[in-house]
Design an enzyme around this catalytic site. Structure first.
Site, PDB file in Angstrom:
ATOM      1  N   TRP A   1       0.780  -1.171   0.065  1.00 57.57           N
ATOM      2  CA  TRP A   1       0.115   0.143  -0.040  1.00 57.57           C
ATOM      3  C   TRP A   1       0.870   1.077   0.129  1.00 57.57           C
ATOM      4  O   TRP A   1       0.458   2.323  -0.109  1.00 57.57           O
ATOM      5  CB  TRP A   1      -0.925  -0.010   1.282  1.00 57.57           C
ATOM      6  CG  TRP A   1      -0.368  -0.374   2.383  1.00 57.57           C
ATOM      7  CD1 TRP A   1       0.071   0.426   3.464  1.00 57.57           C
ATOM      8  CD2 TRP A   1      -0.249  -1.759   2.979  1.00 57.57           C
ATOM      9  NE1 TRP A   1       0.774  -0.279   4.466  1.00 57.57           N
ATOM     10  CE2 TRP A   1       0.377  -1.597   4.329  1.00 57.57           C
ATOM     11  CE3 TRP A   1      -0.572  -2.918   2.679  1.00 57.57           C
ATOM     12  CZ2 TRP A   1       0.718  -2.618   5.129  1.00 57.57           C
ATOM     13  CZ3 TRP A   1      -0.144  -4.025   3.313  1.00 57.57           C
ATOM     14  CH2 TRP A   1       0.345  -3.885   4.621  1.00 57.57           C
TER      15      TRP A   1
ATOM     16  N   GLU B   1      -5.257   0.363   6.328  1.00 51.22           N
ATOM     17  CA  GLU B   1      -5.524   0.659   7.692  1.00 51.22           C
ATOM     18  C   GLU B   1      -6.560  -0.031   8.386  1.00 51.22           C
ATOM     19  O   GLU B   1      -6.111  -0.139   9.555  1.00 51.22           O
ATOM     20  CB  GLU B   1      -5.668   2.452   7.884  1.00 51.22           C
ATOM     21  CG  GLU B   1      -4.452   3.082   7.322  1.00 51.22           C
ATOM     22  CD  GLU B   1      -3.366   2.867   8.409  1.00 51.22           C
ATOM     23  OE1 GLU B   1      -3.665   2.542   9.709  1.00 51.22           O
ATOM     24  OE2 GLU B   1      -2.084   3.134   7.940  1.00 51.22           O
TER      25      GLU B   1
ATOM     26  N   LEU C   1      -9.181 -13.069   8.805  1.00 48.62           N
ATOM     27  CA  LEU C   1      -8.505 -11.865   9.151  1.00 48.62           C
ATOM     28  C   LEU C   1      -9.251 -11.469  10.637  1.00 48.62           C
ATOM     29  O   LEU C   1      -8.893 -10.768  11.244  1.00 48.62           O
ATOM     30  CB  LEU C   1      -8.964 -10.896   8.284  1.00 48.62           C
ATOM     31  CG  LEU C   1      -7.543 -10.131   7.508  1.00 48.62           C
ATOM     32  CD1 LEU C   1      -8.009  -9.020   6.736  1.00 48.62           C
ATOM     33  CD2 LEU C   1      -6.275  -9.973   8.403  1.00 48.62           C
TER      34      LEU C   1
ATOM     35  N   TYR D   1      -8.411   7.811  14.607  1.00 48.16           N
ATOM     36  CA  TYR D   1      -7.147   7.298  13.950  1.00 48.16           C
ATOM     37  C   TYR D   1      -7.066   6.837  12.656  1.00 48.16           C
ATOM     38  O   TYR D   1      -6.238   7.481  11.684  1.00 48.16           O
ATOM     39  CB  TYR D   1      -6.790   5.893  14.855  1.00 48.16           C
ATOM     40  CG  TYR D   1      -5.774   5.224  14.058  1.00 48.16           C
ATOM     41  CD1 TYR D   1      -4.202   5.769  14.363  1.00 48.16           C
ATOM     42  CD2 TYR D   1      -5.752   4.156  13.054  1.00 48.16           C
ATOM     43  CE1 TYR D   1      -3.207   5.145  13.699  1.00 48.16           C
ATOM     44  CE2 TYR D   1      -4.793   3.673  12.543  1.00 48.16           C
ATOM     45  CZ  TYR D   1      -3.531   4.002  12.694  1.00 48.16           C
ATOM     46  OH  TYR D   1      -2.537   3.647  12.225  1.00 48.16           O
TER      47      TYR D   1
ATOM     48  N   ASP E   1      -2.516   5.829  17.529  1.00 49.10           N
ATOM     49  CA  ASP E   1      -2.832   4.194  18.141  1.00 49.10           C
ATOM     50  C   ASP E   1      -2.071   4.142  19.031  1.00 49.10           C
ATOM     51  O   ASP E   1      -1.143   4.819  19.543  1.00 49.10           O
ATOM     52  CB  ASP E   1      -3.090   3.590  16.775  1.00 49.10           C
ATOM     53  CG  ASP E   1      -1.584   3.086  16.289  1.00 49.10           C
ATOM     54  OD1 ASP E   1      -0.827   3.932  16.776  1.00 49.10           O
ATOM     55  OD2 ASP E   1      -1.493   2.141  15.471  1.00 49.10           O
TER      56      ASP E   1
ATOM     57  N   CYS F   1      17.983   3.189  17.849  1.00 49.57           N
ATOM     58  CA  CYS F   1      16.860   3.939  17.773  1.00 49.57           C
ATOM     59  C   CYS F   1      17.290   5.411  17.154  1.00 49.57           C
ATOM     60  O   CYS F   1      18.263   5.981  17.754  1.00 49.57           O
ATOM     61  CB  CYS F   1      16.243   4.183  18.915  1.00 49.57           C
ATOM     62  SG  CYS F   1      14.744   5.509  18.860  1.00 49.57           S
TER      63      CYS F   1
ATOM     64  N   CYS G   1      15.886  10.739  24.093  1.00 54.43           N
ATOM     65  CA  CYS G   1      14.702  10.055  24.421  1.00 54.43           C
ATOM     66  C   CYS G   1      14.624  10.058  26.046  1.00 54.43           C
ATOM     67  O   CYS G   1      15.515   9.370  26.656  1.00 54.43           O
ATOM     68  CB  CYS G   1      14.492   8.539  24.016  1.00 54.43           C
ATOM     69  SG  CYS G   1      13.222   7.678  24.719  1.00 54.43           S
TER      70      CYS G   1
END
Ligand code: SF4
Length: 381
Positions: free
Chosen positions: A27, A40, A83, A123, A141, A205, A211
């Site tokens: 996608w 989504e 699904l 969302y 989310d 990261c 962070c």
């Protein structure tokens, strides 16, 4: 108040990292809002690896919003089979019909229009608008809240609406000009690949330097999330009803009602054991078989249970089915009681929501996973 000092750093490093590390997902090869929308919806509660083959199959069957709107619901459910969370598929089709009726088959981009479509919450609306249309919109989310809780040290319960709203506001202050699409996808990608629920990969990261959770050693304890209630237990007895006479070699399936849990899907007949009367799991085999035949007869399905086949389980978000499965024979003999006799006659003449099927017919009906498991086990006996 959370740490807001390093917002530009966060956004820039995230985008830089995403450009190099983004996965090649089907996608992502187009900016077609329909593809983004389908992906989504499929990705809710479902892993990317599981979604990919379903996405290809779905787009092949229903290549446009119009094609989805025009399809019979049974075909859509069949394509979604396996699904789970089937209301997603039904809502997707209902929304496709809204788009064809209200917007001539073209996905809208306005907040109110997108949010007004069936099955599209804040969302998904944010995801479609930002990813497909590059509009600054928050798609928050669980993954995104985890990343933000950790980086900005937000020590508030992410199950609370107040916290989600706060995170949506925060996201809108982070989106760099003209980069909404990549920013949304980057944030999701970081949550999926690096800032994972357990053992986040802080050492690789892109935003580790500033962070806050990592610097305070709290990366494993954030986000704060109150536990959802465990699903309610339901004991169910399931019948594999073997046909006799003209239906010999076939088994009986029924269609669920068009609303509610697993709406419109096909299943084996099954009955609830009332836990108010019988403690969960306490029925002996003969008691279970008696209960099954009596309860099915009340529903107008006259059967004689013969033997135990298997136990299985299925967990929905709010219910946990414990299922005992029994092999039964359709009762050809006249049934006492007017209702049973009438119902039996109705099945024989093909009442709308019951069918006699053979193994090859499984292809034509959409079953929830738990019944596919039982049917596969039965047909391979
Ligand atoms: S440093 Fe660790 S906790 Fe912080 S955002 Fe990166 S992966 Fe998550």
């Amino acid at each position: 108040m959370y740490n807001t000092e390093h917002k530009p750093y966060f956004s820039e490093e995230l985008l830089r990292w995403y450009e190099i590390n983004k996965r090649d997902l089907p996608w992502r090869r187009h900016r077609d809002p329909y593809y983004i929308w389908v992906s989504e919806i499929m990705l809710q509660q479902t892993r990317v690896d599981t979604v990919i083959p379903y996405f290809h199959r779905f787009i092949e069957h229903f290549p446009t919003i119009q094609a989805l709107a025009d399809a019979p619901e049974d075909d859509v459910l069949k394509c979604w089979e396996g699904l789970g969370y089937y209301s997603r598929a039904r809502n997707l089709q209902a929304a496709a019909r809204q788009v064809t009726e209200l917007y001539e088959g073209v996905m809208p981009s306005g907040k109110e229009e997108v949010s007004g479509l069936k099955g599209i919450g804040p969302y998904t609306s944010g995801a479609i608008r930002s990813i497909a249309f590059n509009i600054p919109a928050a798609a928050v989310d669980g993954n995104v809240m985890r990343v933000l809780s950790r980086f900005f040290l937000i020590e508030e319960d992410i199950m609370k609406v107040k916290t989600r709203t706060k995170m949506e506001d925060l996201v809108l202050t982070l989106v760099p000009e003209g980069r909404a699409s990549d920013f949304t996808q980057g944030l999701m990608e970081l949550g999926a690949l690096i800032c994972t629920p357990k053992s986040p990969k802080c050492l690789v990261c892109p935003v580790m330097e500033h962070c806050s959770a990592r610097l305070e050693g709290k990366e494993e304890s954030l986000p704060i999330k109150t536990k959802a209630k465990p699903p309610r237990r339901e004991d169910r007895l399931t019948a594999i009803v073997e046909g006799t006479g003209v239906h010999a070699g076939k088994i009986l399936i029924r269609k669920r009602p068009s609303t509610g849990l697993l709406a419109g899907m096909w299943e084996l007949p099954h009955v609830l054991v009332d836990s108010g009367e019988v403690p969960p799991g306490s029925l002996s085999e003969s008691e279970a078989m008696n209960h099954l035949s009596e309860a099915l007869l009340i529903e107008g399905v006259p059967v004689t249970p013969n033997s135990y086949v298997m136990n299985t389980e299925h967990i929905f978000s709010h219910i946990h089915w414990h299922m005992g499965v029994y092999r039964c024979t359709w009762q050809d003999a006249p049934i006492t009681g007017l209702q049973a006799a009438e119902s039996a006659a109705a099945y024989e003449t093909g009442i709308e929501h019951f069918r006699w099927i053979e193994v090859e017919d499984m292809e034509r009906y959409a079953f929830p996973n738990v019944f596919i498991r039982i049917l596969n086990a039965y047909f391979s006996l």
